[in-house]
Design a protein around this motif. Structure first.
Motif, PDB file in Angstrom:
ATOM      1  N   ALA A   3       0.830  -1.233  -0.238  1.00  0.00           N
ATOM      2  CA  ALA A   3      -0.207  -0.126   0.026  1.00  0.00           C
ATOM      3  C   ALA A   3       0.988   1.083  -0.054  1.00  0.00           C
ATOM      4  O   ALA A   3       1.891   1.269   0.772  1.00  0.00           O
ATOM      5  N   ALA A   4       0.351   2.259  -0.871  1.00  0.00           N
ATOM      6  CA  ALA A   4       1.228   3.519  -0.860  1.00  0.00           C
ATOM      7  C   ALA A   4       0.132   4.828  -0.762  1.00  0.00           C
ATOM      8  O   ALA A   4      -0.786   4.517  -1.159  1.00  0.00           O
ATOM      9  N   SER A   5       0.808   5.772  -0.306  1.00  0.00           N
ATOM     10  CA  SER A   5      -0.262   6.948  -0.267  1.00  0.00           C
ATOM     11  C   SER A   5       0.828   8.138  -0.359  1.00  0.00           C
ATOM     12  O   SER A   5       2.104   8.193  -0.453  1.00  0.00           O
ATOM     13  N   PHE A   6       0.294   9.242  -0.559  1.00  0.00           N
ATOM     14  CA  PHE A   6       0.994  10.534  -0.839  1.00  0.00           C
ATOM     15  C   PHE A   6       1.632  11.030   0.735  1.00  0.00           C
ATOM     16  O   PHE A   6       0.855  10.962   1.688  1.00  0.00           O
ATOM     17  N   GLY A   7       2.874  11.536   0.622  1.00  0.00           N
ATOM     18  CA  GLY A   7       3.624  11.756   1.918  1.00  0.00           C
ATOM     19  C   GLY A   7       3.282  12.784   2.567  1.00  0.00           C
ATOM     20  O   GLY A   7       3.465  12.870   3.871  1.00  0.00           O
ATOM     21  N   THR A   8       2.974  13.844   2.139  1.00  0.00           N
ATOM     22  CA  THR A   8       2.878  15.297   2.514  1.00  0.00           C
ATOM     23  C   THR A   8       1.397  15.872   1.901  1.00  0.00           C
ATOM     24  O   THR A   8       1.481  17.094   1.554  1.00  0.00           O
ATOM     25  N   PRO A   9       0.376  15.391   2.338  1.00  0.00           N
ATOM     26  CA  PRO A   9      -1.007  15.920   1.839  1.00  0.00           C
ATOM     27  C   PRO A   9      -1.470  16.950   2.563  1.00  0.00           C
ATOM     28  O   PRO A   9      -1.273  16.773   3.805  1.00  0.00           O
ATOM     29  N   THR A  10      -1.912  17.959   1.976  1.00  0.00           N
ATOM     30  CA  THR A  10      -2.574  18.971   2.611  1.00  0.00           C
ATOM     31  C   THR A  10      -4.040  19.235   2.131  1.00  0.00           C
ATOM     32  O   THR A  10      -4.813  20.092   2.698  1.00  0.00           O
ATOM     33  N   ASP A  11      -4.424  18.449   1.206  1.00  0.00           N
ATOM     34  CA  ASP A  11      -5.871  18.176   0.684  1.00  0.00           C
ATOM     35  C   ASP A  11      -6.624  17.103   1.137  1.00  0.00           C
ATOM     36  O   ASP A  11      -5.903  15.858   1.262  1.00  0.00           O
ATOM     37  N   ILE A  12      -7.830  17.245   1.599  1.00  0.00           N
ATOM     38  CA  ILE A  12      -8.311  16.032   2.172  1.00  0.00           C
ATOM     39  C   ILE A  12      -8.430  14.873   1.177  1.00  0.00           C
ATOM     40  O   ILE A  12      -8.118  13.806   1.397  1.00  0.00           O
ATOM     41  N   THR A  13      -8.758  15.028  -0.125  1.00  0.00           N
ATOM     42  CA  THR A  13      -9.022  13.972  -1.169  1.00  0.00           C
ATOM     43  C   THR A  13      -7.542  13.307  -1.424  1.00  0.00           C
ATOM     44  O   THR A  13      -7.389  12.073  -1.556  1.00  0.00           O
ATOM     45  N   VAL A  14      -6.378  14.340  -1.302  1.00  0.00           N
ATOM     46  CA  VAL A  14      -5.213  13.627  -1.670  1.00  0.00           C
ATOM     47  C   VAL A  14      -4.765  12.610  -0.336  1.00  0.00           C
ATOM     48  O   VAL A  14      -4.300  11.719  -0.591  1.00  0.00           O
ATOM     49  N   ALA A  15      -5.092  13.070   0.744  1.00  0.00           N
ATOM     50  CA  ALA A  15      -5.022  12.556   1.775  1.00  0.00           C
ATOM     51  C   ALA A  15      -5.416  10.877   1.998  1.00  0.00           C
ATOM     52  O   ALA A  15      -4.890  10.137   2.528  1.00  0.00           O
ATOM     53  N   GLU A  16      -6.316  10.734   1.401  1.00  0.00           N
ATOM     54  CA  GLU A  16      -7.491   9.463   1.430  1.00  0.00           C
ATOM     55  C   GLU A  16      -7.260   8.763   0.307  1.00  0.00           C
ATOM     56  O   GLU A  16      -7.819   7.674   0.237  1.00  0.00           O
ATOM     57  N   LEU A  17      -6.354   9.292  -0.674  1.00  0.00           N
ATOM     58  CA  LEU A  17      -6.235   8.213  -1.816  1.00  0.00           C
ATOM     59  C   LEU A  17      -5.228   7.392  -1.439  1.00  0.00           C
ATOM     60  O   LEU A  17      -3.928   7.486  -0.589  1.00  0.00           O
ATOM     61  N   ALA A  18      -5.483   6.246  -1.708  1.00  0.00           N
ATOM     62  CA  ALA A  18      -4.479   4.763  -1.546  1.00  0.00           C
ATOM     63  C   ALA A  18      -4.332   4.279  -2.709  1.00  0.00           C
ATOM     64  O   ALA A  18      -5.099   3.993  -3.270  1.00  0.00           O
ATOM     65  N   ILE A  19      -3.044   3.847  -2.880  1.00  0.00           N
ATOM     66  CA  ILE A  19      -2.566   3.083  -4.095  1.00  0.00           C
ATOM     67  C   ILE A  19      -2.053   1.496  -3.641  1.00  0.00           C
ATOM     68  O   ILE A  19      -1.487   1.387  -2.570  1.00  0.00           O
ATOM     69  N   GLU A  20      -2.652   0.493  -4.281  1.00  0.00           N
ATOM     70  CA  GLU A  20      -2.502  -0.794  -3.926  1.00  0.00           C
ATOM     71  C   GLU A  20      -1.442  -1.320  -5.312  1.00  0.00           C
ATOM     72  O   GLU A  20      -2.052  -1.292  -6.266  1.00  0.00           O
ATOM     73  N   LEU A  21      -0.245  -1.978  -4.725  1.00  0.00           N
ATOM     74  CA  LEU A  21       0.502  -2.559  -6.045  1.00  0.00           C
ATOM     75  C   LEU A  21       0.563  -3.968  -5.504  1.00  0.00           C
ATOM     76  O   LEU A  21       1.068  -4.309  -4.515  1.00  0.00           O
TER      77      LEU A  21
END
Length: 271
Positions: free
Chosen positions: A233-251
């Motif tokens: 699982a991966a995510s954006f490291g320094t989000p300040t936007d709620i949508t970006v913070a809640e995005l998850a990537i599964e590889l």
């Protein structure tokens, strides 16, 4: 005494902070040490005897690992303006985010990869994942596609998962922890729904590897292939936007040489 009741009539910021602290199973002493404030001051904030500054609210929220979505209500309850924005992923401002997600997904070919939102709804997927799921029940592929429902529904991938019991236990445990961490009622309802799906295999209460396994793999038959996969699982490291913070990537990666060869062969067959 300064009131800390939200101008919208909701709970006080002190009560909200206390609920988050209790959810994290922290004592006032433990949280005060982490946030480097006195236990007395924290107690006064929670009881409403002291009004926290904006920075104090954000500091406590950070140490309590409050999701960005829930930090704005804390600020509002304390009488401050929200600081975290929320943009629709399709908005022009999110073009670079969309491009970054797509780059990760396409760069992971020929192995499956997907991106999803906080409720496990599919946001994007690469061609490999689409190929492996294209022959499940059409209604499960009608947007919004829920990744967990697609995986565990009897008309989805469940009937093709050789280790359904342990994979189901893994997914439900992950969802249960997420629902507890975020206090999101939608996730709680999704967990209850998925628990009601049939499963003809025993479900371990504790995940444990089989002989030779270093991770618990997903063993699934799809597109005529017997595959063993493990996920990261991966995510954006320094989000300040709620949508970006809640995005998850599964590889997903091949868990054995046969799966690696099969996925490369499948990709080579595509026009």
């Amino acid at each position: 005494m300064t009131s800390t009741v939200s101008r919208t009539g909701h709970r006080s910021v002190g009560e909200l902070l206390r609920r988050w602290r209790e959810r994290r199973r922290l004592s006032q002493l433990e949280l005060s040490i982490q946030a480097e404030i006195s236990t007395r001051h924290l107690s006064f904030v929670e009881t409403g005897r002291s009004a926290p500054s904006r920075d104090m609210v954000l500091r406590l929220a950070e140490h309590l690992e409050v999701p960005l979505r829930e930090r704005n209500p804390l600020l509002l309850a304390a009488g401050f303006a929200p600081v975290y924005g929320e943009h629709d992923l399709a908005a022009p401002e999110m073009a670079e985010i969309r491009a970054a997600v797509r780059q990760v997904l396409t760069g992971h070919e020929p192995y499956p990869a997907l991106a999803m939102d906080r409720h496990w709804n599919l946001v994007d997927a690469n061609d490999c994942l689409l190929r492996l799921t294209r022959d499940v029940a059409p209604d499960l592929l009608t947007p919004p596609v829920n990744v967990l429902r697609l995986s565990l529904h009897p008309d989805g991938l469940a009937g093709r998962i050789a280790n359904l019991g342990e994979w189901r236990a893994h997914l439900l445990g992950r969802l249960r922890r997420q629902a507890s961490t975020t206090a999101d009622p939608t996730l709680t309802a999704l967990h209850a729904e998925l628990q009601g799906y049939p499963c003809d295999q025993p479900q371990p209460e504790v995940e444990h590897p089989g002989p030779g396994d270093v991770v618990v793999p997903l063993r699934v038959r799809s597109a005529g292939l017997d595959l063993a996969l493990f996920g990261i699982a991966a995510s954006f490291g320094t989000p300040t936007d709620i949508t970006v913070a809640e995005l998850a990537i599964e590889l997903f990666f091949p868990a054995d040489p046969a799966t690696r060869t099969a996925l490369h062969t499948l990709a080579d067959r595509q026009p």
